[in-house]
Design an enzyme around this catalytic site. Structure first.
Site, PDB file in Angstrom:
ATOM      1  N   ASP A  95      -5.092   3.593   0.428  1.00 15.46           N
ATOM      2  CA  ASP A  95      -4.526   3.825  -0.904  1.00 15.46           C
ATOM      3  C   ASP A  95      -5.530   3.507  -2.015  1.00 15.46           C
ATOM      4  O   ASP A  95      -5.145   3.359  -3.180  1.00 15.46           O
ATOM      5  CB  ASP A  95      -3.280   2.950  -1.106  1.00 15.46           C
ATOM      6  CG  ASP A  95      -2.038   3.521  -0.432  1.00 15.46           C
ATOM      7  OD1 ASP A  95      -2.124   4.639   0.096  1.00 15.46           O
ATOM      8  OD2 ASP A  95      -0.988   2.849  -0.432  1.00 15.46           O
TER       9      ASP A  95
ATOM     10  N   ASP B 268       7.238  -7.222   5.479  1.00 15.82           N
ATOM     11  CA  ASP B 268       7.177  -7.710   6.851  1.00 15.82           C
ATOM     12  C   ASP B 268       8.386  -8.583   7.190  1.00 15.82           C
ATOM     13  O   ASP B 268       9.019  -8.427   8.239  1.00 15.82           O
ATOM     14  CB  ASP B 268       5.877  -8.486   7.080  1.00 15.82           C
ATOM     15  CG  ASP B 268       5.524  -9.446   5.944  1.00 15.82           C
ATOM     16  OD1 ASP B 268       6.355  -9.650   5.039  1.00 15.82           O
ATOM     17  OD2 ASP B 268       4.410  -9.999   5.964  1.00 15.82           O
TER      18      ASP B 268
END
Length: 488
Positions: A91, A239
């Site tokens: 990115d 996460d």
């Protein structure tokens, strides 16, 4: 007013006490786990028919200093090439894009199945990149490594076999630290992370409680990710979010303490602050998002809900500590001006047991890494008080993160700058990603440094040293954070 202060102060002590009890139970679980022989069923990777296809995902965003080290290390992973795919989920918005493109082409020429995947926008941040890559991932299992991690060549050979058990949805390994001894700041970070990865993760996993994927150095079953609802960018700790959603879906997680995955710790306090902010805010966001679902699930035992409560509210302990610290000076004066409260302050001494519990828990984790010699024990004592001093110094910064998380204030995913430090101690100081700026929280921290200096002065003024060590730790901790924050 005095009574209100005492009530709030007592509630803070009680919360910390119950938190310490949860840690003590994890210690008991950890000691039991060390006595057990792992009898997990495993894939036989000597048998070609049992070797599953694995995709390694490398989420990157402006990692100019570490990307070459990362890709060269990943290229050495020992696993059949025909069963391995690598996705570089890039990115980046800087010149590292061209560097990555060149490195990927070189590795492709060496016969590695590696893709350079870029996006036009950074929606969902890291979670969005992982989700995008998952759409085309060939692997039945998905390994994830952040840019500063350097897995050993046999990492997949040590982790993939555990998925023979079809109920296992994720395998997490322990973080190591390649620059543990670089500075006091890195030693403090290693001290905290070792405790989490040795005692907490093992203790929760052995007890059958929810654990978390730590964002990197772990391996997922692709089916588990999809079944749990895929990656989501609505919290800063994607996460932890996916971990809870997957375990609520009854997937089992496996934690392997003996497989160490080395990584580099932040060496600049600005980097550590941004990392701490994201972790602490994300944990609070996840409590808000997932704990109610867990609480309502009648199939989850009370003990698991108890540990999940303190797991998701772990970061909120910074807010509790900050309240306790600020009130401790008024409490000192209340104690000396109100003899009728003598019985209460005698009772409060009981809560010193929390400190004893923390001391014991942290020592077990410390000894696992450093050994249990007398010299090591003396070093541990110094590190224990240094760590808690600095942790309390971070309490304003982290409490702000926690409050934003609980009240639902959204913010961007701020990456932690990576450094690739070398033997030249100041080699990282020209890092273009460092954002060293003065903030309101630093001003508050400076004011509290002076405040706890007054607390130390008060001990001599009142001839009452019952809280002197506590105030000295706060004075040192806030001083360390403030003065390290205003200079690189």
């Amino acid at each position: 007013m005095d009574l209100t202060i005492i009530i709030i102060y007592t509630l803070a002590l009680l919360l910390i006490f119950f938190y310490s009890i949860s840690q003590l139970q994890l210690l008991v679980n950890y000691l039991k786990a060390k006595k057990e022989i792992d009898s997990s069923e495993k894939f036989d990777l000597e048998n070609p028919a049992e070797i599953p296809f694995v995709t390694i995902q490398l989420p990157l965003y402006n990692e100019l200093y570490v990307v070459e080290r990362l890709l060269k290390n990943i290229a050495k992973i020992n696993y059949p090439r025909e069963k391995l795919e690598i996705q570089v989920l890039d990115d980046s918005t800087d010149k590292s894009v061209e560097k990555i493109k060149t490195l990927v082409v070189e590795l492709q020429k060496d016969g590695l199945d590696i893709l350079h995947i870029t996006r036009k926008d950074r929606s969902g941040y890291k979670a969005g990149a992982l989700k995008e890559g998952l759409k085309i991932a060939k692997g039945e299992f998905i390994a994830i490594f952040d840019s500063d991690f350097l897995p050993q060549e046999d990492w997949l050979l040590q982790t993939v076999p555990y998925f023979k058990n079809s109920e296992i949805g994720m395998v997490q390994t322990r973080w190591g630290h390649i620059n543990r001894d670089y500075s006091l700041l890195t030693k403090i970070q290693a001290f905290a992370l070792d405790f989490h990865f040795i005692l907490e993760q093992t203790g929760r996993n052995f007890g059958g409680h929810f654990i978390n994927f730590n964002g990197t150095a772990g391996l997922w079953r692709k089916e588990c990710i999809l079944d749990a609802g895929n990656w989501s960018g609505d919290t800063l700790t994607e996460d932890l979010d996916l971990s809870y959603r997957a375990q609520l879906k009854k997937w089992k997680f496996k934690y392997i303490e003996d497989v160490e995955t080395p990584a580099e710790l932040p060496v600049a306090i600005s980097a550590a602050r941004s990392q701490q902010f994201r972790w602490n805010k994300g944990a609070a966001e996840n409590f808000r998002k997932n704990f109610k679902k867990l609480l309502k699930d009648k199939s989850v035992p009370f003990s698991t809900k108890f540990h999940a409560f303190f797991h998701l509210l772990n970061s909120s302990m910074f807010l509790v500590i900050l309240v306790l610290a600020v009130l401790s000076i008024p409490v000192l004066f209340i104690k000396n001006n109100n003899p009728q409260f003598g019985w209460y302050f005698n009772l409060v001494a009981f809560f010193l047991l929390s400190t004893v519990i923390f001391f014991l828990c942290y020592y077990v984790a410390y000894a696992k890494i450093h050994g249990n010699s007398f010299k090591s024990f003396l070093t541990f004592i110094g590190m224990f008080f240094t760590f808690f001093s600095v942790a309390m110094g971070f309490s304003v910064h982290n409490s702000l993160a926690v409050l934003e998380g609980h009240f639902g204030k959204k913010s961007a995913f701020i990456r932690t700058p990576k450094f690739n430090v070398n033997s030249l101690r100041d080699s990282w100081k020209n890092n273009i990603y460092i954002q060293q700026k003065f903030s309101l929280s630093i001003a508050v921290e400076f004011a509290l440094w002076l405040y706890f200096g007054f607390g130390l002065y008060s001990a001599f003024m009142l001839n009452d040293f019952s809280l002197a060590i506590f105030h000295l730790m706060l004075f040192i901790g806030f001083g360390f954070v403030v003065f390290r924050s205003v200079r690189i």
